[in-house]
Scaffold this motif. Structure first.
Motif, short mmCIF file in Angstrom:
data_model
loop_
_atom_site.label_atom_id
_atom_site.label_comp_id
_atom_site.label_asym_id
_atom_site.label_seq_id
_atom_site.Cartn_x
_atom_site.Cartn_y
_atom_site.Cartn_z
N ALA A 132 -6.00 29.87 7.46
CA ALA A 132 -6.43 29.60 8.83
C ALA A 132 -7.66 28.69 8.84
CB ALA A 132 -6.73 30.91 9.55
N GLY A 133 -8.59 28.95 7.93
CA GLY A 133 -9.77 28.10 7.84
C GLY A 133 -9.42 26.66 7.48
N ALA A 134 -8.48 26.51 6.56
CA ALA A 134 -8.04 25.17 6.17
C ALA A 134 -7.38 24.45 7.34
CB ALA A 134 -7.07 25.26 4.99
N LEU A 135 -6.59 25.17 8.11
CA LEU A 135 -5.91 24.57 9.27
C LEU A 135 -6.93 24.16 10.33
CD1 LEU A 135 -2.91 27.03 9.44
CD2 LEU A 135 -2.72 24.56 9.12
N ARG A 136 -7.94 24.98 10.57
CA ARG A 136 -8.97 24.61 11.54
C ARG A 136 -9.73 23.38 11.06
NH1 ARG A 136 -9.57 30.39 11.90
NH2 ARG A 136 -11.36 30.38 10.49
N TRP A 137 -9.98 23.30 9.76
CA TRP A 137 -10.65 22.12 9.19
C TRP A 137 -9.81 20.87 9.42
CZ3 TRP A 137 -8.57 19.39 4.94
CH2 TRP A 137 -9.40 18.39 4.40
N ALA A 138 -8.49 20.99 9.18
CA ALA A 138 -7.60 19.83 9.37
C ALA A 138 -7.56 19.41 10.83
CB ALA A 138 -6.21 20.17 8.87
N LEU A 139 -7.54 20.38 11.74
CA LEU A 139 -7.52 20.04 13.16
C LEU A 139 -8.83 19.39 13.59
CD1 LEU A 139 -5.72 23.18 14.62
CD2 LEU A 139 -4.90 20.83 14.68
N LEU B 270 -3.07 21.43 23.22
CA LEU B 270 -2.17 22.48 22.74
C LEU B 270 -2.97 23.76 22.45
CD1 LEU B 270 -0.02 20.34 20.30
CD2 LEU B 270 0.69 21.23 22.52
N LEU B 271 -4.16 23.62 21.88
CA LEU B 271 -4.99 24.80 21.62
C LEU B 271 -5.41 25.48 22.92
CD1 LEU B 271 -7.20 23.39 18.73
CD2 LEU B 271 -5.48 25.20 18.54
N ALA B 272 -5.65 24.66 23.96
CA ALA B 272 -6.04 25.23 25.25
C ALA B 272 -4.95 26.14 25.79
CB ALA B 272 -6.34 24.11 26.25
N ARG B 273 -3.69 25.77 25.56
CA ARG B 273 -2.59 26.65 25.99
C ARG B 273 -2.63 27.97 25.24
NH1 ARG B 273 2.37 22.40 25.43
NH2 ARG B 273 1.39 20.64 26.52
N GLY B 274 -3.07 27.90 23.99
CA GLY B 274 -3.16 29.12 23.19
C GLY B 274 -4.14 30.12 23.76
N LEU B 275 -5.14 29.64 24.51
CA LEU B 275 -6.11 30.55 25.12
C LEU B 275 -5.46 31.46 26.16
CD1 LEU B 275 -9.15 28.16 25.64
CD2 LEU B 275 -8.92 29.93 23.90
N GLU B 276 -4.32 31.05 26.68
CA GLU B 276 -3.62 31.83 27.70
C GLU B 276 -2.38 32.52 27.14
OE1 GLU B 276 -5.20 32.17 30.44
OE2 GLU B 276 -6.68 30.65 29.88
N ALA B 277 -2.24 32.53 25.82
CA ALA B 277 -1.06 33.16 25.21
C ALA B 277 -1.07 34.67 25.48
CB ALA B 277 -1.06 32.90 23.70
N PRO B 278 0.11 35.29 25.56
CA PRO B 278 0.15 36.73 25.82
C PRO B 278 -0.36 37.57 24.65
CG PRO B 278 2.37 35.85 25.48
CD PRO B 278 1.44 34.69 25.56
N GLU B 279 -0.33 37.02 23.43
CA GLU B 279 -0.76 37.77 22.26
C GLU B 279 -2.26 37.59 22.03
OE1 GLU B 279 1.42 35.30 22.12
OE2 GLU B 279 3.40 36.25 21.90
N ALA B 280 -2.97 38.69 21.88
CA ALA B 280 -4.42 38.64 21.70
C ALA B 280 -4.81 37.86 20.45
CB ALA B 280 -5.00 40.05 21.65
N GLU B 281 -4.05 38.02 19.36
CA GLU B 281 -4.38 37.33 18.11
C GLU B 281 -4.27 35.83 18.27
OE1 GLU B 281 -5.52 37.94 14.94
OE2 GLU B 281 -6.17 39.78 15.88
N VAL B 282 -3.28 35.38 19.02
CA VAL B 282 -3.11 33.94 19.25
C VAL B 282 -4.30 33.40 20.05
CG1 VAL B 282 -1.67 32.18 20.36
CG2 VAL B 282 -0.60 34.05 19.10
N ARG B 283 -4.72 34.13 21.06
CA ARG B 283 -5.89 33.69 21.85
C ARG B 283 -7.14 33.59 20.98
NH1 ARG B 283 -3.62 37.58 25.44
NH2 ARG B 283 -5.28 39.09 25.01
N LYS B 284 -7.30 34.58 20.11
CA LYS B 284 -8.46 34.57 19.20
C LYS B 284 -8.41 33.35 18.27
CE LYS B 284 -10.16 37.13 15.17
NZ LYS B 284 -9.96 38.33 14.35
N ARG B 285 -7.24 33.07 17.70
CA ARG B 285 -7.12 31.93 16.79
C ARG B 285 -7.34 30.61 17.53
NH1 ARG B 285 -1.72 34.77 14.64
NH2 ARG B 285 -2.67 36.28 13.22
N ALA B 286 -6.89 30.56 18.77
CA ALA B 286 -7.06 29.33 19.55
C ALA B 286 -8.53 29.02 19.78
CB ALA B 286 -6.32 29.46 20.88
N VAL B 287 -9.32 30.01 20.18
CA VAL B 287 -10.74 29.76 20.44
C VAL B 287 -11.48 29.45 19.15
CG1 VAL B 287 -11.54 32.17 20.30
CG2 VAL B 287 -12.71 30.56 21.79
N GLN B 288 -11.08 30.05 18.04
CA GLN B 288 -11.72 29.73 16.76
C GLN B 288 -11.44 28.29 16.35
OE1 GLN B 288 -9.95 32.98 14.50
NE2 GLN B 288 -11.94 33.98 14.29
#
Length: 334
Positions: free
Chosen positions: A157-164, A174-192
């Motif tokens: 996950a850290g490597a992917l955030r670095w690449a982004l 696309l990450l902004a859409r993740g902030l509204e995802a129904p899954e809490a883990e997806v929202r957390k990963r999006a903001v990170q």
């Protein structure tokens, strides 16, 4: 017959050789002669073939009285769904390659290799594929975002955030859409992932995230924006100290914010209010006392002096220690 039915003469002869349609007779010159029943059977064959049946299955369907279509139709449905899934996956892959703007076949091959690695079961392979990209490589940003939002391994996950972050913010929408995802883990990963990008557009998204319905999203946004001087993070950061959720990082962020005198007074007022609100919670009061260590100003100093006389020994000792540190710092400054 070929002209009337739309079935080529070659296919009609093939049907005859397989026994699917045997012409009723032959003309004197050897041409096959088809009856009305033969014609109807040809159309039945073509109809069944349009469903994806093989010629062998068509023959069984027409000639076997015990043949039932339900099982075969179910199989055909599943086969069709499988084909659609395969084709959809291929279409997605092609679109991602196209969106990356490959300049040549080397770029295409590099993108394909990365896409394949991102789908690997090996966390090590996923991480190496992302980290091995060089500046200027064509990156399938959509695929990186999808992977970042679904990646459970913290190193990958850290490597992917670095690449982004290196992609220049192309994946922010696309990450902004993740902030509204129904899954809490997806929202957390999006903001990170947004926090790792760290440009003005990302900060604007994080600022909006301070009002997100998900408290975890608000907290990650506050931890990212606090050290960058965004005073609107103060309430969330103080709540994190009280809740003992990344409280050390939250206190550090409050210290960074306190470099501005007006914000320092706001932080002190917030900490004092929570001291009163959580008067019965000794653990929370100790953490709040510790948070005063990085807050300058008269209000903080007065509160620490009062806390040094607190009936809770842990609170009193903590406050006294902070006062000594502040006095030593003041002496050193003079």
């Amino acid at each position: 017959m070929a002209r009337r039915s739309g079935v080529s003469a070659r296919m009609l002869r093939h049907y005859d050789s397989l026994g699917l349609v045997r012409p009723t007779g032959r003309s004197g010159t050897g041409y096959r002669e088809y009856s009305d029943d033969d014609i109807r059977r040809i159309f039945h064959i073509e109809s069944l073939r349009s469903l994806g049946l093989s010629l062998r299955e068509v023959g069984r369907a027409l000639d076997d009285p015990d043949f039932t279509p339900s099982g075969l139709v179910d199989d055909l449905i599943q086969q069709t769904l499988d084909r659609i899934a395969d084709e959809t996956e291929l279409l997605t892959r092609l679109r991602r390659i196209g969106a990356a703007g490959p300049a040549g076949w080397d770029d295409v091959l590099q993108i394909i290799a990365l896409l394949q690695a991102l789908n690997s079961d090996s966390a090590g392979r996923r991480q190496r594929a992302v980290l091995s990209s060089a500046p200027g490589d064509r990156m399938p940003v959509e695929a990186l975002v999808e992977a970042a939002l679904s990646e459970a391994d913290p190193n990958v996950a850290g490597a992917l955030r670095w690449a982004l972050a290196r992609s220049g913010g192309e994946g922010l929408a696309l990450l902004a859409r993740g902030l509204e995802a129904p899954e809490a883990e997806v929202r957390k990963r999006a903001v990170q992932a947004i926090a790792a990008i760290g440009d003005d557009a990302a900060d604007a998204l994080l600022h909006d995230a301070l009002a997100n319905a998900d408290i975890a999203v608000r907290r990650h946004a506050a931890l990212a924006l606090g050290p960058r001087g965004v005073a609107d993070t103060v309430p969330t950061l103080i709540d994190m100290v009280v809740a003992e959720v990344n409280d050390v990082e939250a206190a550090d962020a409050l210290s960074a914010l306190a470099a501005d005198p007006a914000t320092a007074d706001r932080i002190a007022a917030g900490l004092i209010t929570h001291l009163d609100t959580h008067a019965a919670d000794a653990s929370a009061r100790r953490r709040l006392t510790q948070a005063f260590a990085g807050i300058p100003g008269e209000a903080a100093s007065r509160t620490l002096a009062e806390l040094a006389r607190d009936e809770d020994r842990g609170v009193a000792l903590t406050a006294a220690y902070i006062i000594r540190l502040r006095d030593a710092g003041n002496e050193g400054g003079r």
